[in-house]
Write an enzyme that holds these catalytic residues in place. Structure first.
Site, PDB file in Angstrom:
ATOM      1  CG  ASP A 179      -2.072  -0.813   1.164  1.00 54.25           C
ATOM      2  OD1 ASP A 179      -2.304  -1.397   0.089  1.00 54.25           O
ATOM      3  OD2 ASP A 179      -2.804  -0.920   2.168  1.00 54.25           O
TER       4      ASP A 179
ATOM      5  CE1 TYR B 125       3.823  -6.745   3.656  1.00 52.47           C
ATOM      6  CE2 TYR B 125       3.126  -9.038   3.642  1.00 52.47           C
ATOM      7  CZ  TYR B 125       3.250  -7.817   3.001  1.00 52.47           C
ATOM      8  OH  TYR B 125       2.799  -7.672   1.723  1.00 52.47           O
TER       9      TYR B 125
END
Lengths: 245, 245
Positions: free
Chosen positions: B51, B109
């Site tokens: 994003d 992540y």
């Protein structure tokens, strides 16, 4: 009522410390905030200027204004209204004879080199020197030779405006340390001329990569003249680290 | 000829990974560079999207193009032509059946919290949580409960476009570690839904500060419905850390 404040900033996106017509300086942002808080123009006085792109872990400034809510609330008020890249983190009331610039006893700067290429998360804070490797021992030999009270005219640049700084400074420390691919150069003195740290950093870099001999720095210093010989290291590696009063 | 490349980026100033009309995405910058190198449009395929504002220490992409000068020169060619905040640092020739997205086995992540306020040099990479303090043990109790193969529909957001991702993911790790004021949450899975890590991070944060009980996360997960209950942690704390093939 005089307030002494300490601020850290990432200088990447600003045109230095000192107020400029465009308004994109650290002083301008802080003064704009103070104008909102006090509903009048409040001038701040920094310990000294930092150039466009230069960072500070500890820059000190003072201003005069009546604030009756204590230091914690002052810090909180000074932490809003501008980008996160400027952060006031200390405030204390001081005597009227304190002056952020004239009361300075000593300052420390650090210059950060990265051998190779700093990754995207560090590149804003290091001069990436690519394939050039530095010999830190050579740099420290030169650093020792340069230390002491001397005329540093050879390590300043024409600021394009009048500055009547005394070119004699007492450089008490100029020492590099290697941490893996990072070389951190610390410089301490009672004062620094315009671009002096970046010129010392550039000169020691040239000693580190073998372009200059450690002894050459004395000849450069004693010439008391700025020559092309002296490289100015880029702004992004420079941090104002501490100011002593 | 297929090339697999690894890139790190500071996502702060970009509108995410995937190509957008404005051109301010990581994919757009890399493709613009490749178009110059190969004098034609070269499409790159990432391991997945990140994003707007999200960072990557190790994002992987592939492209097809004839390049006869070897991987080192390819990296060098791919290191110029765009901002320092995007850095390609690995390249290797791979078989035609390798696909940066479809061959993924596992991804990691990390989500970075800072209790208090991260200084100007770290603020781009942490979610500063102000006065709110996290209990990492509670977070890890919840993290353990959420681990395993399950339907994670409750931890995704409507991406505003069609994505036919299977909501069942095998979350093999969800674990927070405290390093002073920093809390680093690692998440590993065979795949992640849109905003899944930021939703898990937001949820575990709420557990950490006592707004939710660790057991609550199971009720949330098993609802298989996105509810207001789940906070989406802000983009700046998120890093794509590793992609396994």
């Amino acid at each position: 009522m005089r307030w002494k404040c300490t601020v850290a900033y990432d200088g990447t996106q600003f045109e230095g410390w000192q107020s400029q017509p465009g308004g994109n300086t650290i002083q301008d942002f802080i003064e704009a905030r103070l104008a909102v808080m006090f509903e009048r123009r409040v001038v701040i006085h920094g310990s000294g200027r930092t150039d466009s792109g230069v960072h500070a872990r500890e820059q000190v400034f003072h201003f005069d204004a009546d604030w009756s809510h204590g230091p914690d609330k002052l810090i909180r008020a000074l932490r809003t209204g501008y980008p996160d890249s400027i952060q006031v983190y200390k405030a204390e009331e001081v005597d009227e004879d304190f002056h952020a610039r004239f009361s300075v006893v000593k300052k420390r700067y650090t210059y950060q080199f990265f051998e190779g290429f700093a990754d995207p998360f560090e590149t804003r804070y290091f001069w990436s020197t690519g394939n050039r490797r530095m010999d830190v021992e050579r740099m420290n030999t030169a650093g020792k030779l340069l230390s002491g009270k001397n005329d540093f005219s050879a390590f300043t640049a024409n600021p394009g405006e009048e500055r009547d700084d005394d070119p004699v400074k007492d450089l008490s420390l100029l020492r590099a340390e290697r941490i893996g691919p990072r070389v951190i150069l610390a410089a301490e003195a009672d004062g620094f001329l315009y671009r002096m740290v970046r010129s010392l950093a550039g000169c020691l870099f040239d000693v580190g990569i073998g372009k200059l001999e450690p002894e050459d720095v004395l000849r450069i210093r004693d010439s008391r003249e700025r020559k092309n010989l002296v490289l100015t290291a880029p702004a992004e590696g420079l941090f104002l680290d501490r100011v002593w009063y």
